[in-house]
Design an enzyme around this catalytic site. Structure first.
Site, mmCIF file in Angstrom:
data_model
loop_
_atom_site.group_PDB
_atom_site.id
_atom_site.type_symbol
_atom_site.label_atom_id
_atom_site.label_comp_id
_atom_site.label_asym_id
_atom_site.label_seq_id
_atom_site.Cartn_x
_atom_site.Cartn_y
_atom_site.Cartn_z
ATOM 1 C CD GLU A 132 0.089 -5.362 2.802
ATOM 2 O OE1 GLU A 132 0.199 -6.409 2.124
ATOM 3 O OE2 GLU A 132 -0.539 -4.361 2.406
ATOM 4 C CB ALA A 133 -2.734 -11.200 5.484
ATOM 5 C CG ASP A 230 -8.124 -4.492 4.561
ATOM 6 O OD1 ASP A 230 -6.933 -4.725 4.830
ATOM 7 O OD2 ASP A 230 -8.498 -4.042 3.467
ATOM 8 C CG HIS A 289 1.177 -4.975 -2.346
ATOM 9 N ND1 HIS A 289 -0.175 -5.180 -2.218
ATOM 10 C CD2 HIS A 289 1.446 -5.026 -3.673
ATOM 11 C CE1 HIS A 289 -0.709 -5.357 -3.419
ATOM 12 N NE2 HIS A 289 0.245 -5.255 -4.321
ATOM 13 C CG ASP A 294 -0.977 -0.447 0.211
ATOM 14 O OD1 ASP A 294 -0.285 0.151 -0.632
ATOM 15 O OD2 ASP A 294 -1.181 -1.672 0.169
#
Length: 345
Positions: A132-133, A230, A289, A294
């Site tokens: 996650e970003a 990713d 998310h 995930d």
């Protein structure tokens, strides 16, 4: 985390004889002649099988497989489920998935009788990673995404079980304040990232954890992701921001979307995480998310694909900063033992 906001083994190796049940359906070949469909790869009238290109296959086992596939293609969804249930295989999924599953079961059984498998087809472990970003609504082109959650799910390909998980939040440094959109999307709070380590420290912990599992030394392994972003984008950007070289163990990976599309013969539009789950007859488990959730759901898809006979293998890499495909004709290779990357000058 892809940039798209709004993925029991069949057969008994000890089995001495391939099951040869009959399909009840009859298919007319002409006005005078009918042929019963059998799942043993043989025709009841003894006629010779010719391949679609007009020539015989070189080995009789492939004729049997082709005949079996033809019979399976003519089965209804209810017949497919009944046959899968008979062999204690998973019965969930859309019709095309069920057909692929049953075909691979028979193929594996017939080839197993022909000759024992030579060599390693699978990795011992697959590390599923779904970052996650940081993000903003609309994802402006100039926005620098920083990793804020680093999860790893360790899947044992022999037991098809999740053996362990790793999760650490990461403190962003360029855009230290999370947007409301990012918080709402990921469920990650400002307090969680404020209390977290910066990326270099988290990466070091990841590598230590992977080493403790003897990955790349005792066990062959590789990375698996849901899409290309990713490794080719999020990790690449983060390493540049943190002045680190791209880790060697993350330069090649399995893009499960590509594997899923190729294996089940579906277009890219049908390879989003939730759609893959749906087509395989599964629901999303957890919070969408969440990087860890995930990753666990991606692992469930990988397990089902392995059960269905898919040979998951590295199909993408990053070379000179460019995303490239890896040919399936190349020998299967694993990721190197994890090491902390050198600093950039």
């Amino acid at each position: 985390m892809e940039d798209e906001r709004g993925r029991e083994r069949g057969g008994d190796a000890a089995q001495q004889k391939t099951p040869r049940p009959e399909c009840e359906e009859s298919r007319p070949l002409s006005v005078e002649k009918k042929q019963r469909c059998r799942l043993d790869g043989k025709e009841t009238d003894g006629s010779k099988f010719i391949s679609s290109n007009g020539s015989d296959f070189s080995d009789p086992v492939y004729k049997e497989i082709a005949m079996t596939n033809g019979c399976i293609n003519r089965m209804s969804k209810e017949e497919l489920r009944a046959k899968l249930s008979e062999f204690k295989l998973e019965t969930r999924g859309v019709k095309d998935v069920l057909k692929k599953r049953l075909k691979n079961y028979y193929k594996k059984q017939k080839l197993m009788l022909k000759e024992s498998s030579a060599g390693d087809s699978y990795y011992d472990y697959i590390c599923i990673i779904d970052f996650e970003a940081t993000c903003e609504e609309g994802n402006p082109a100039e926005f620098l995404h920083e990793i804020i959650e680093f999860p790893v799910v360790l899947l044992n390909t022999h037991t098809l079980e999740i053996e362990d998980t790793f999760q650490q939040y990461v403190r962003p440094e360029v855009n230290a304040q999370l947007s409301e959109f990012c918080i709402g999307l990921t469920g990650i709070t400002q307090d969680q990232v404020d209390r977290a380590d910066a990326f270099p420290q988290v990466l070091k912990k990841v590598i230590e954890w992977m080493k403790s599992k003897e990955l790349g030394t005792k066990y062959k392994y590789c990375i698996l992701t849901d899409g290309s972003w990713d490794m080719s984008k999020f990790l690449s950007i983060q390493c540049r921001l943190s002045r680190l070289k791209h880790p060697a163990f993350a330069k090649k990976w399995i893009n499960i979307r590509k594997s899923y599309g190729n294996f089940y013969k579906v277009p890219r539009s049908q390879t989003k995480l939730t759609i893959m789950l749906e087509k395989l007859g599964m629901d999303y488990d957890g919070r969408p998310h969440s990087g860890l959730d995930d990753s666990k759901n991606i692992a469930r898809i990988a397990v089902r694909m392995l059960q269905d006979g898919c040979e998951l293998r590295i199909n993408e890499k990053i070379l000179g900063g460019q995303l490239m495909s890896v040919s399936s004709s190349l020998p299967v290779e694993g990721a190197p033992a994890p090491q902390m990357p050198h600093s950039r000058k």
